[in-house]
Write an enzyme that holds these catalytic residues in place. Structure first.
Site, PDB file in Angstrom:
ATOM      1  N   SER A   1       0.788  -1.221   0.000  1.00  0.00           N
ATOM      2  CA  SER A   1       0.000   0.000   0.000  1.00  0.00           C
ATOM      3  C   SER A   1       0.823   1.275   0.000  1.00  0.00           C
ATOM      4  CB  SER A   1      -0.953   0.028   1.197  1.00  0.00           C
ATOM      5  OG  SER A   1      -0.210   0.162   2.383  1.00  0.00           O
TER       6      SER A   1
ATOM      7  N   LYS B   1       0.712   4.645   6.886  1.00  0.00           N
ATOM      8  CA  LYS B   1       0.084   5.403   5.811  1.00  0.00           C
ATOM      9  C   LYS B   1       0.587   6.842   5.871  1.00  0.00           C
ATOM     10  CE  LYS B   1      -2.965   2.168   4.557  1.00  0.00           C
ATOM     11  NZ  LYS B   1      -2.167   1.032   4.277  1.00  0.00           N
TER      12      LYS B   1
END
Lengths: 181, 165
Positions: free
Chosen positions: A47, A91
């Protein structure tokens, strides 16, 4: 005879306890440093491509900035997942409280955009690889209290043996705090 | 003369260092207990009347149940507020993930009941005093990661000493 043995036994036990105390103090210091100052972490997953590798990166993460409330836009952070509290994800922050964020709802299938304002006390996190990232576009803005730390840099080990040390460490993930993407 | 003073100074410094080391070991132990075992909290405010007083109650809250995921419906918990990360609020758990919760959204003006299912990894918290409580009815279900401790014993005021129910 017996008294001599007993005395030696007592000395051995005393020495063992002293050594254990030293080890315990060291572990205590290591634990405090890991939790409150900075720690090495292993992150893996697709990701955050191309910023971070698929197969794993060793990062230095610090915990002071998030405690002081000084984490900001564009920082890569470690966040406890709102879907599974035992999982910590990595993230990037793309919106602080009060910001308006615009994002592609489903970049693989459609071109549809959605815009919203990040509520008070929350942040908007997204993975750099938006085609393969489960982030705020799916579970919504995340409360600031779930941020665990901020990523400082990667490739901790410099020098000619740096890559070797890293490769060895990646084979033994128990030594570091394992993190899923 | 000079060397004796120096020796005395040296022994005083050594004694001070030993004392400091002992105190720091004690604080370390206290901190570990506070963070991973059990903590004392002062709770105040109107949102948990009549269980807790308006002006303040001292309670014991344990952290082990949170670490081992043993929090259930009906427990009083300390939660980091999703609206202000520096504030810790005390509320009661009214629904775990997957439960269906029913609540009155606006108690002052209407009688309308709402129902929703608590999403995965979240819990629904409500204050006992629904007329004056800012809780999940306003900020939605709270992620489990924000739970800090579970209240199990009240130590002040003395009339309320003991378990809570």
């Amino acid at each position: 005879m017996v008294a001599g043995n007993l005395w030696r036994w007592r000395n051995a036990v005393k020495e063992a306890l002293e050594r254990t105390a030293v080890v315990a103090k060291f572990l205590c210091l290591l634990h405090v440093t890991n939790n409150y100052i900075c720690s090495p972490t292993l992150v893996y997953g697709p990701s955050m491509l191309p910023t971070l590798n698929l197969t794993g990166d060793v990062l230095l993460t610090e915990h002071i900035t998030s405690r002081l409330g000084r984490v900001g836009l564009g920082d890569v952070v470690l966040v406890r997942s709102p879907e599974n509290p035992r999982k910590t994800v990595t993230k990037r922050i793309l919106g602080m409280e009060g910001d308006t964020v615009t994002f592609l709802v489903d970049p693989k299938n459609s071109d549809r955009c959605h815009t919203l304002v990040v509520p008070k006390g929350h942040v908007w996190i997204q993975g750099d690889n938006m085609y393969a990232s489960n982030d705020s576009r799916h579970f919504g803005p995340v409360p600031y209290g779930l941020i665990q730390g901020k990523v400082l840099c990667r490739h901790l080990f410099l020098g000619p043996y740096g890559k070797l040390v890293e490769a060895a460490l990646e084979q033994v993930p128990d030594l570091l705090i394992p993190i899923q993407f | 003369m000079g060397s004796r003073n120096l020796k005395q100074m040296g022994s005083i410094v050594k004694e001070a260092l030993d004392g400091t080391l002992l105190i720091s070991k004690f604080l370390c132990f206290l901190h570990v207990t506070n963070k991973y075992l059990c903590t004392i909290a002062l709770v105040y405010g109107p949102s948990m009347l009549p269980t807790f007083n308006l002006t303040g109650d001292l309670v014991l809250a344990d952290r082990i149940s949170i670490l081992f995921n043993r929090v259930g419906k009906g427990d009083i918990v300390l939660v980091r507020s999703p609206e202000n990360p520096r504030k810790i609020v005390t509320k009661r758990v009214m629904g775990m993930e997957g439960d269906r919760v029913s609540f009155i959204l606006d108690t002052k003006n209407s009688d309308r009941w709402e129902t929703l299912v608590v999403p995965k990894g979240h819990i629904w918290i409500q204050g006992d005093n629904i007329y004056d409580s800012n809780d999940s009815r306003q900020f939605g279900p709270v992620p489990y990661g924000l739970l800090q401790a579970r209240v199990f014993w009240r130590i002040w005021p003395p009339q309320g000493f003991g378990t809570l129910r």
